[in-house]
Scaffold this motif. Structure first.
Motif, PDB file in Angstrom:
ATOM      1  N   PHE A 201       0.871  -1.181  -0.003  1.00  0.00           N
ATOM      2  CA  PHE A 201       0.040  -0.093   0.019  1.00  0.00           C
ATOM      3  C   PHE A 201       0.922   1.192   0.001  1.00  0.00           C
ATOM      4  CE2 PHE A 201      -2.955  -3.156   1.550  1.00  0.00           C
ATOM      5  CZ  PHE A 201      -4.091  -2.628   0.984  1.00  0.00           C
ATOM      6  N   ILE A 202       0.758   2.179  -0.955  1.00  0.00           N
ATOM      7  CA  ILE A 202       1.478   3.317  -1.236  1.00  0.00           C
ATOM      8  C   ILE A 202       0.494   4.288  -0.789  1.00  0.00           C
ATOM      9  CG2 ILE A 202       2.370   4.828  -2.664  1.00  0.00           C
ATOM     10  CD1 ILE A 202       3.407   2.555  -4.333  1.00  0.00           C
ATOM     11  N   LEU A 203       0.512   4.835   0.643  1.00  0.00           N
ATOM     12  CA  LEU A 203      -0.303   6.263   0.993  1.00  0.00           C
ATOM     13  C   LEU A 203       0.491   7.466   0.819  1.00  0.00           C
ATOM     14  CD1 LEU A 203      -2.569   6.935   2.606  1.00  0.00           C
ATOM     15  CD2 LEU A 203      -1.740   6.622   4.561  1.00  0.00           C
ATOM     16  N   ALA A 204      -0.164   8.442   0.145  1.00  0.00           N
ATOM     17  CA  ALA A 204       0.573   9.739  -0.146  1.00  0.00           C
ATOM     18  C   ALA A 204       2.068   9.617  -0.483  1.00  0.00           C
ATOM     19  CB  ALA A 204       0.246  10.663   1.206  1.00  0.00           C
ATOM     20  N   GLY A 205       2.146   8.800  -1.446  1.00  0.00           N
ATOM     21  CA  GLY A 205       3.710   8.562  -1.714  1.00  0.00           C
ATOM     22  C   GLY A 205       3.720   8.492  -3.386  1.00  0.00           C
ATOM     23  N   ASN A 206       5.145   8.622  -3.734  1.00  0.00           N
ATOM     24  CA  ASN A 206       5.099   8.511  -5.165  1.00  0.00           C
ATOM     25  C   ASN A 206       6.502   7.987  -5.624  1.00  0.00           C
ATOM     26  OD1 ASN A 206       5.608   9.749  -8.017  1.00  0.00           O
ATOM     27  ND2 ASN A 206       5.160  11.655  -7.469  1.00  0.00           N
ATOM     28  N   PRO A 207       6.416   6.988  -6.460  1.00  0.00           N
ATOM     29  CA  PRO A 207       7.852   6.308  -6.436  1.00  0.00           C
ATOM     30  C   PRO A 207       8.959   7.246  -7.211  1.00  0.00           C
ATOM     31  CG  PRO A 207       6.143   5.707  -8.429  1.00  0.00           C
ATOM     32  CD  PRO A 207       5.566   6.509  -7.345  1.00  0.00           C
ATOM     33  N   CYS A 208       8.579   8.416  -8.049  1.00  0.00           N
ATOM     34  CA  CYS A 208       9.443   9.237  -8.267  1.00  0.00           C
ATOM     35  C   CYS A 208       8.965  10.474  -7.691  1.00  0.00           C
ATOM     36  CB  CYS A 208       9.703   9.340  -9.879  1.00  0.00           C
ATOM     37  SG  CYS A 208      10.653  10.358 -10.517  1.00  0.00           S
ATOM     38  N   PHE A 209       9.397  10.760  -6.458  1.00  0.00           N
ATOM     39  CA  PHE A 209       8.829  11.964  -5.693  1.00  0.00           C
ATOM     40  C   PHE A 209       9.109  13.402  -6.232  1.00  0.00           C
ATOM     41  CE2 PHE A 209       8.612  14.609  -1.892  1.00  0.00           C
ATOM     42  CZ  PHE A 209       7.545  14.179  -1.277  1.00  0.00           C
ATOM     43  N   VAL A 210      10.300  13.448  -7.001  1.00  0.00           N
ATOM     44  CA  VAL A 210      10.535  14.807  -7.483  1.00  0.00           C
ATOM     45  C   VAL A 210      10.082  14.820  -9.229  1.00  0.00           C
ATOM     46  CG1 VAL A 210      12.425  16.240  -8.238  1.00  0.00           C
ATOM     47  CG2 VAL A 210      12.372  15.292  -6.152  1.00  0.00           C
ATOM     48  N   GLN A 211       9.399  15.834  -9.463  1.00  0.00           N
ATOM     49  CA  GLN A 211       8.921  16.263 -10.793  1.00  0.00           C
ATOM     50  C   GLN A 211      10.284  16.123 -11.767  1.00  0.00           C
ATOM     51  OE1 GLN A 211       6.643  19.825 -11.418  1.00  0.00           O
ATOM     52  NE2 GLN A 211       7.686  20.351 -13.180  1.00  0.00           N
ATOM     53  N   THR A 212       9.875  15.432 -12.980  1.00  0.00           N
ATOM     54  CA  THR A 212      10.709  15.111 -14.236  1.00  0.00           C
ATOM     55  C   THR A 212       9.945  15.509 -15.265  1.00  0.00           C
ATOM     56  OG1 THR A 212      10.140  13.000 -14.520  1.00  0.00           O
ATOM     57  CG2 THR A 212      11.860  13.219 -12.857  1.00  0.00           C
ATOM     58  N   ALA A 213      10.659  15.622 -16.608  1.00  0.00           N
ATOM     59  CA  ALA A 213      10.022  16.004 -17.766  1.00  0.00           C
ATOM     60  C   ALA A 213       8.788  14.928 -17.876  1.00  0.00           C
ATOM     61  CB  ALA A 213      11.042  16.167 -18.636  1.00  0.00           C
ATOM     62  N   ASP A 214       8.848  13.909 -17.497  1.00  0.00           N
ATOM     63  CA  ASP A 214       7.852  12.897 -17.764  1.00  0.00           C
ATOM     64  C   ASP A 214       7.077  12.295 -16.667  1.00  0.00           C
ATOM     65  OD1 ASP A 214       9.715  11.337 -16.869  1.00  0.00           O
ATOM     66  OD2 ASP A 214       9.620   9.709 -18.546  1.00  0.00           O
ATOM     67  N   TRP A 215       7.072  13.055 -15.593  1.00  0.00           N
ATOM     68  CA  TRP A 215       6.349  12.473 -14.416  1.00  0.00           C
ATOM     69  C   TRP A 215       6.049  13.724 -13.373  1.00  0.00           C
ATOM     70  CZ3 TRP A 215       4.918   7.798 -14.097  1.00  0.00           C
ATOM     71  CH2 TRP A 215       4.463   7.107 -12.669  1.00  0.00           C
ATOM     72  N   PRO A 216       4.858  13.614 -12.651  1.00  0.00           N
ATOM     73  CA  PRO A 216       4.509  14.546 -11.768  1.00  0.00           C
ATOM     74  C   PRO A 216       5.058  14.282 -10.448  1.00  0.00           C
ATOM     75  CG  PRO A 216       2.839  13.055 -12.107  1.00  0.00           C
ATOM     76  CD  PRO A 216       3.710  12.580 -13.006  1.00  0.00           C
ATOM     77  N   GLY A 217       5.539  15.477  -9.871  1.00  0.00           N
ATOM     78  CA  GLY A 217       5.993  15.206  -8.594  1.00  0.00           C
ATOM     79  C   GLY A 217       6.136  16.633  -7.969  1.00  0.00           C
ATOM     80  N   VAL A 218       7.136  16.780  -6.790  1.00  0.00           N
ATOM     81  CA  VAL A 218       7.299  17.906  -6.165  1.00  0.00           C
ATOM     82  C   VAL A 218       8.572  18.499  -6.910  1.00  0.00           C
ATOM     83  CG1 VAL A 218       8.467  18.819  -4.182  1.00  0.00           C
ATOM     84  CG2 VAL A 218       6.792  17.068  -3.876  1.00  0.00           C
ATOM     85  N   LEU A 219       8.487  19.981  -7.014  1.00  0.00           N
ATOM     86  CA  LEU A 219       9.546  20.624  -7.857  1.00  0.00           C
ATOM     87  C   LEU A 219      10.718  20.373  -6.752  1.00  0.00           C
ATOM     88  CD1 LEU A 219       7.744  24.059  -8.519  1.00  0.00           C
ATOM     89  CD2 LEU A 219       8.344  22.345 -10.138  1.00  0.00           C
ATOM     90  N   PRO A 220      12.126  20.132  -7.697  1.00  0.00           N
ATOM     91  CA  PRO A 220      13.274  19.981  -7.070  1.00  0.00           C
ATOM     92  C   PRO A 220      13.710  20.945  -6.135  1.00  0.00           C
ATOM     93  CG  PRO A 220      13.440  19.351  -9.250  1.00  0.00           C
ATOM     94  CD  PRO A 220      11.792  20.007  -9.028  1.00  0.00           C
ATOM     95  N   ASP A 221      13.423  22.250  -6.449  1.00  0.00           N
ATOM     96  CA  ASP A 221      13.741  23.523  -5.641  1.00  0.00           C
ATOM     97  C   ASP A 221      13.378  23.550  -4.292  1.00  0.00           C
ATOM     98  OD1 ASP A 221      15.070  24.252  -7.831  1.00  0.00           O
ATOM     99  OD2 ASP A 221      13.754  25.706  -8.308  1.00  0.00           O
ATOM    100  N   ILE A 222      12.066  22.627  -4.229  1.00  0.00           N
ATOM    101  CA  ILE A 222      11.495  22.778  -2.813  1.00  0.00           C
ATOM    102  C   ILE A 222      12.093  21.807  -1.828  1.00  0.00           C
ATOM    103  CG2 ILE A 222       9.285  21.816  -1.302  1.00  0.00           C
ATOM    104  CD1 ILE A 222       7.580  22.877  -3.678  1.00  0.00           C
TER     105      ILE A 222
END
Length: 253
Positions: A103-124
């Motif tokens: 179970f993945i709760l409020a998680g992301n296999p690639c936490f940081v945003q990339t060109a092809d994946w939604p995520g947190v901005l690296p600057d944050i």
């Protein structure tokens, strides 16, 4: 040998709860007790957090291996929240014979945003890493504030999280730094795609750290994955929407 603090509630099929960055098992208490009505719930402090021992060296591999070694049952379901979700994916990849469901709760296999994946901005994350070196306590509180941002009762939630944080000793600064680095550097999309056990992802519709677009992105790479979004929930649905979360877990299990 590293000893990790574990709390066990209830009896039955084992469900391991892995908490997020900077927290400890106390954050699960009410939710774990409710879940324990039907399952054996095992809460574990991450290395260097709560009452768990520190590691000589922190990494995704060393932390996930320490968790696997500490869990007192052979087979279990694992639920990871936020950073704990990243570690739970690694656990399922490294020890597939032990993990019955992920179970993945409020998680992301690639936490940081990339060109092809939604995520947190690296600057944050970079800003948090820089702030951590200056004042760990203030950085933790800012991270907590980001988790509840936008919730209707955000002040009450933030106070609850702060109170829970104070119930244990401050995490090891090296563990905190490593946790942010793991979130920044880990890309477990390929690992997730090769996990054979059932994978269930549960996100809050109003989560400011995990974009809703993550659900669509995951569906594209894993058509068999089970995806759920809890309306009006943010990054801590086990505190704000525990009944809905419990219902989803019980239905999936």
């Amino acid at each position: 040998m590293t000893t990790l603090n574990i709390q066990v509630f209830g009896q039955g099929q084992a469900v391991v709860l892995v908490h997020g960055w900077g927290m400890h098992t106390g954050v699960w208490l009410g939710f774990a007790q409710q879940l324990a009505a039907d399952y054996q719930v095992i809460c574990v402090d991450l290395p260097g957090h709560g009452s768990s021992d520190k590691l000589v060296s922190y990494s995704l591999d060393s932390m996930s291996q320490a968790l696997l070694a500490a869990i007192p049952v052979e087979k279990f379901i694992v639920l990871g929240w936020s950073l704990g979700a990243t570690l739970a994916i690694a656990m399922a990849e490294r020890s597939p014979q032990r993990v019955d469901a992920l179970f993945i709760l409020a998680g992301n296999p690639c936490f940081v945003q990339t060109a092809d994946w939604p995520g947190v901005l690296p600057d944050i994350l970079d800003a948090f890493i820089e702030q951590l070196a200056v004042n760990a306590q203030v950085t933790q509180q800012r991270f907590l504030a980001l988790q509840v941002y936008g919730q209707t009762n955000c002040r009450q939630l933030l106070q609850t999280l702060k109170q829970q944080l104070q119930l244990a000793q401050s995490p090891d600064i090296e563990a905190l730094t490593a946790g942010l680095q793991i979130l920044k550097q880990s890309d477990l999309r390929s690992a997730l795609m090769h996990i054979n056990c059932p994978v269930i992802v549960i996100l809050g519709a109003e989560d400011k750290l995990i974009p809703q677009a993550t659900l669509q992105a995951l569906q594209q790479i894993m058509p068999q994955i089970k995806l759920h979004s809890i309306e009006n929930a943010g990054h801590v649905p086990f505190l704000t929407h525990n009944e809905q979360l419990l219902a989803l877990l019980r239905a999936a299990l």
